[in-house]
Design a protein around this motif. Structure first.
Motif, PDB file in Angstrom:
ATOM      1  N   ARG A 171       0.810  -1.225   0.000  1.00  0.00           N
ATOM      2  CA  ARG A 171       0.000   0.000   0.000  1.00  0.00           C
ATOM      3  C   ARG A 171       0.842   1.273   0.000  1.00  0.00           C
ATOM      4  NH1 ARG A 171      -5.155  -0.359   0.299  1.00  0.00           N
ATOM      5  NH2 ARG A 171      -5.318   1.794   1.008  1.00  0.00           N
ATOM      6  N   VAL A 172       1.709   1.352  -0.986  1.00  0.00           N
ATOM      7  CA  VAL A 172       2.510   2.567  -1.169  1.00  0.00           C
ATOM      8  C   VAL A 172       1.975   3.352  -2.362  1.00  0.00           C
ATOM      9  CG1 VAL A 172       4.809   3.443  -1.773  1.00  0.00           C
ATOM     10  CG2 VAL A 172       4.544   1.614  -0.072  1.00  0.00           C
ATOM     11  N   VAL A 207      10.546   2.629   0.222  1.00  0.00           N
ATOM     12  CA  VAL A 207       9.313   2.714   0.999  1.00  0.00           C
ATOM     13  C   VAL A 207       8.524   1.407   0.888  1.00  0.00           C
ATOM     14  CG1 VAL A 207       7.110   3.912   1.234  1.00  0.00           C
ATOM     15  CG2 VAL A 207       9.173   5.228   0.840  1.00  0.00           C
ATOM     16  N   THR A 263       9.750  -1.567   0.505  1.00  0.00           N
ATOM     17  CA  THR A 263      10.434  -2.538   1.372  1.00  0.00           C
ATOM     18  C   THR A 263      10.073  -2.285   2.833  1.00  0.00           C
ATOM     19  OG1 THR A 263      12.262  -2.547  -0.203  1.00  0.00           O
ATOM     20  CG2 THR A 263      12.702  -3.478   1.971  1.00  0.00           C
ATOM     21  N   TYR A 264      10.139  -1.024   3.223  1.00  0.00           N
ATOM     22  CA  TYR A 264       9.840  -0.627   4.605  1.00  0.00           C
ATOM     23  C   TYR A 264       8.403  -0.992   4.982  1.00  0.00           C
ATOM     24  CZ  TYR A 264       9.226   2.656   8.543  1.00  0.00           C
ATOM     25  OH  TYR A 264       8.961   3.227   9.761  1.00  0.00           O
ATOM     26  N   GLU A 265       7.472  -0.756   4.076  1.00  0.00           N
ATOM     27  CA  GLU A 265       6.071  -1.035   4.363  1.00  0.00           C
ATOM     28  C   GLU A 265       5.793  -2.524   4.459  1.00  0.00           C
ATOM     29  OE1 GLU A 265       3.255   0.841   5.177  1.00  0.00           O
ATOM     30  OE2 GLU A 265       4.919   2.158   5.648  1.00  0.00           O
ATOM     31  N   LEU A 292       7.842  -4.754   5.435  1.00  0.00           N
ATOM     32  CA  LEU A 292       8.411  -5.235   6.699  1.00  0.00           C
ATOM     33  C   LEU A 292       7.530  -4.879   7.885  1.00  0.00           C
ATOM     34  CD1 LEU A 292      12.143  -4.342   6.039  1.00  0.00           C
ATOM     35  CD2 LEU A 292      11.158  -6.631   6.203  1.00  0.00           C
ATOM     36  N   GLY A 293       6.697  -3.847   7.703  1.00  0.00           N
ATOM     37  CA  GLY A 293       5.831  -3.451   8.802  1.00  0.00           C
ATOM     38  C   GLY A 293       4.461  -4.063   8.698  1.00  0.00           C
ATOM     39  N   ARG A 326       1.144  -2.087   8.970  1.00  0.00           N
ATOM     40  CA  ARG A 326       0.660  -1.412  10.179  1.00  0.00           C
ATOM     41  C   ARG A 326       1.719  -0.484  10.737  1.00  0.00           C
ATOM     42  NH1 ARG A 326       0.154  -4.726  14.124  1.00  0.00           N
ATOM     43  NH2 ARG A 326       0.886  -6.560  13.026  1.00  0.00           N
ATOM     44  N   ARG A 358      12.750  -2.441  11.465  1.00  0.00           N
ATOM     45  CA  ARG A 358      12.401  -2.486  10.038  1.00  0.00           C
ATOM     46  C   ARG A 358      13.147  -1.437   9.231  1.00  0.00           C
ATOM     47  NH1 ARG A 358       6.396   0.343  10.190  1.00  0.00           N
ATOM     48  NH2 ARG A 358       6.341  -0.048   7.968  1.00  0.00           N
ATOM     49  N   TYR A 359      13.544  -0.333   9.868  1.00  0.00           N
ATOM     50  CA  TYR A 359      14.370   0.657   9.162  1.00  0.00           C
ATOM     51  C   TYR A 359      15.734   0.058   8.824  1.00  0.00           C
ATOM     52  CZ  TYR A 359      17.917   4.239   8.612  1.00  0.00           C
ATOM     53  OH  TYR A 359      19.000   4.952   8.151  1.00  0.00           O
ATOM     54  N   ILE A 365      16.589  -3.050   8.641  1.00  0.00           N
ATOM     55  CA  ILE A 365      16.476  -4.144   7.668  1.00  0.00           C
ATOM     56  C   ILE A 365      16.267  -3.563   6.257  1.00  0.00           C
ATOM     57  CG2 ILE A 365      15.131  -6.182   7.001  1.00  0.00           C
ATOM     58  CD1 ILE A 365      14.411  -6.456  10.031  1.00  0.00           C
ATOM     59  N   THR A 366      15.419  -2.523   6.155  1.00  0.00           N
ATOM     60  CA  THR A 366      15.222  -1.861   4.863  1.00  0.00           C
ATOM     61  C   THR A 366      16.547  -1.331   4.332  1.00  0.00           C
ATOM     62  OG1 THR A 366      12.976  -1.196   5.479  1.00  0.00           O
ATOM     63  CG2 THR A 366      13.996   0.002   3.658  1.00  0.00           C
ATOM     64  N   ILE A 407      18.615  -4.141   3.004  1.00  0.00           N
ATOM     65  CA  ILE A 407      18.101  -4.624   1.713  1.00  0.00           C
ATOM     66  C   ILE A 407      18.437  -3.618   0.611  1.00  0.00           C
ATOM     67  CG2 ILE A 407      15.982  -5.131   0.419  1.00  0.00           C
ATOM     68  CD1 ILE A 407      14.832  -6.269   3.083  1.00  0.00           C
ATOM     69  N   THR A 452      14.170   9.663   2.614  1.00  0.00           N
ATOM     70  CA  THR A 452      12.874   9.194   2.111  1.00  0.00           C
ATOM     71  C   THR A 452      12.042   8.569   3.230  1.00  0.00           C
ATOM     72  OG1 THR A 452      13.814   8.749  -0.071  1.00  0.00           O
ATOM     73  CG2 THR A 452      11.770   7.601   0.497  1.00  0.00           C
ATOM     74  N   LEU A 453      12.652   7.643   3.973  1.00  0.00           N
ATOM     75  CA  LEU A 453      11.908   6.940   5.018  1.00  0.00           C
ATOM     76  C   LEU A 453      11.529   7.882   6.167  1.00  0.00           C
ATOM     77  CD1 LEU A 453      13.826   3.535   5.030  1.00  0.00           C
ATOM     78  CD2 LEU A 453      11.619   4.056   3.980  1.00  0.00           C
ATOM     79  N   TRP A 482       8.504   9.805   4.925  1.00  0.00           N
ATOM     80  CA  TRP A 482       7.359   8.883   4.861  1.00  0.00           C
ATOM     81  C   TRP A 482       6.813   8.622   6.270  1.00  0.00           C
ATOM     82  CZ3 TRP A 482       4.195   6.682   1.344  1.00  0.00           C
ATOM     83  CH2 TRP A 482       3.496   5.524   1.715  1.00  0.00           C
TER      84      TRP A 482
END
Lengths: 106, 107
Positions: free
Chosen positions: A27-28, A90, A92-94, A96-97, A100, B33-34, B36-37, B40, B91-92, B95
């Motif tokens: 959902r980006v 973003v 990838t980050y989403e 991993l979350g 939520r 998660r940051y 890990i991102t 990656i 970016t993160l 966001w």
């Protein structure tokens, strides 16, 4: 085909990360306003850096490996890079979350 | 006189980290998660940047005067990793800041 070398790299990044949105539900792309508010400052900051660096000769692009379209003095690919890479990050980050957010900002 | 890209590649990540720690305070750096991102993103930077800067027929060429000359792995200028860190982290931050602000607005 050489002129598409850089563009092809970007296209590959988009294609490889698309399943994160479509299959894994990141959902980006489906939050275009939030995505735009993220991307606009990033593109501005990095395009300015890029432009200054290019002007000062820090780096340059092989003319036969870009499509030849320039915007604001930069190859179009370079500007797209500043959209594609942040979107991939973003996504990838989403993923991993698990979609939520648990904001605990101070 | 230190190389300009080398200086920028150190200054930009420092500026982004300062932006979070001093102003945004989103807590991004405390999230697994940051990191890990970031790992990656780094893993993908190797083939992508590696191809853009490849030996022989690079798509992007770098001034010897503006860089440290350190290239690793392959022909990637090490400065590019500072650039990539700043790009992904900014970016993160932006966001995540929106999620934090939305939460704050809801009370």
């Amino acid at each position: 085909m050489d002129r598409w070398q850089y563009a092809a790299v970007l296209a590959a990044c988009v294609v490889i990360t698309l399943p994160l949105e479509v299959i894994l539900g990141a959902r980006v792309y489906r939050r275009p306003a939030r995505l735009a508010l993220t991307l606009v400052p990033v593109v501005l900051v990095f395009a300015v850096w890029d432009l200054l660096a290019a002007r000062r000769g820090h780096w340059w692009w092989s003319p036969d490996q870009v499509v030849g379209v320039h915007l604001a003095g930069l190859p179009i690919e370079e500007l797209l890079f500043f959209l594609v890479v942040p979107i991939c990050a973003v996504l990838t980050y989403e993923v991993l979350g698990s979609g939520r957010e648990t904001p605990r900002g101070r | 006189m230190a190389a300009e890209y080398t200086i920028a590649a150190i200054a930009a990540p420092a500026a982004v980290v300062a932006l979070e720690l001093l102003i945004f305070r989103t807590g991004l750096f405390r999230q697994a998660r940051y990191w890990i991102t970031l790992a990656i993103a780094l893993a993908f930077q190797l083939p992508v940047d590696g191809w853009l800067t490849r030996a022989g027929r690079p798509i992007v060429r770098y001034s010897a005067a503006a860089t440290s000359g350190l290239r690793f792995p392959w022909h990637i200028p090490v400065e590019d990793f500072g650039f990539g860190f700043a790009l992904v982290t900014l970016t993160l931050l932006l966001w995540r800041r929106q999620a934090v602000q939305a939460e704050h607005d809801r009370g």
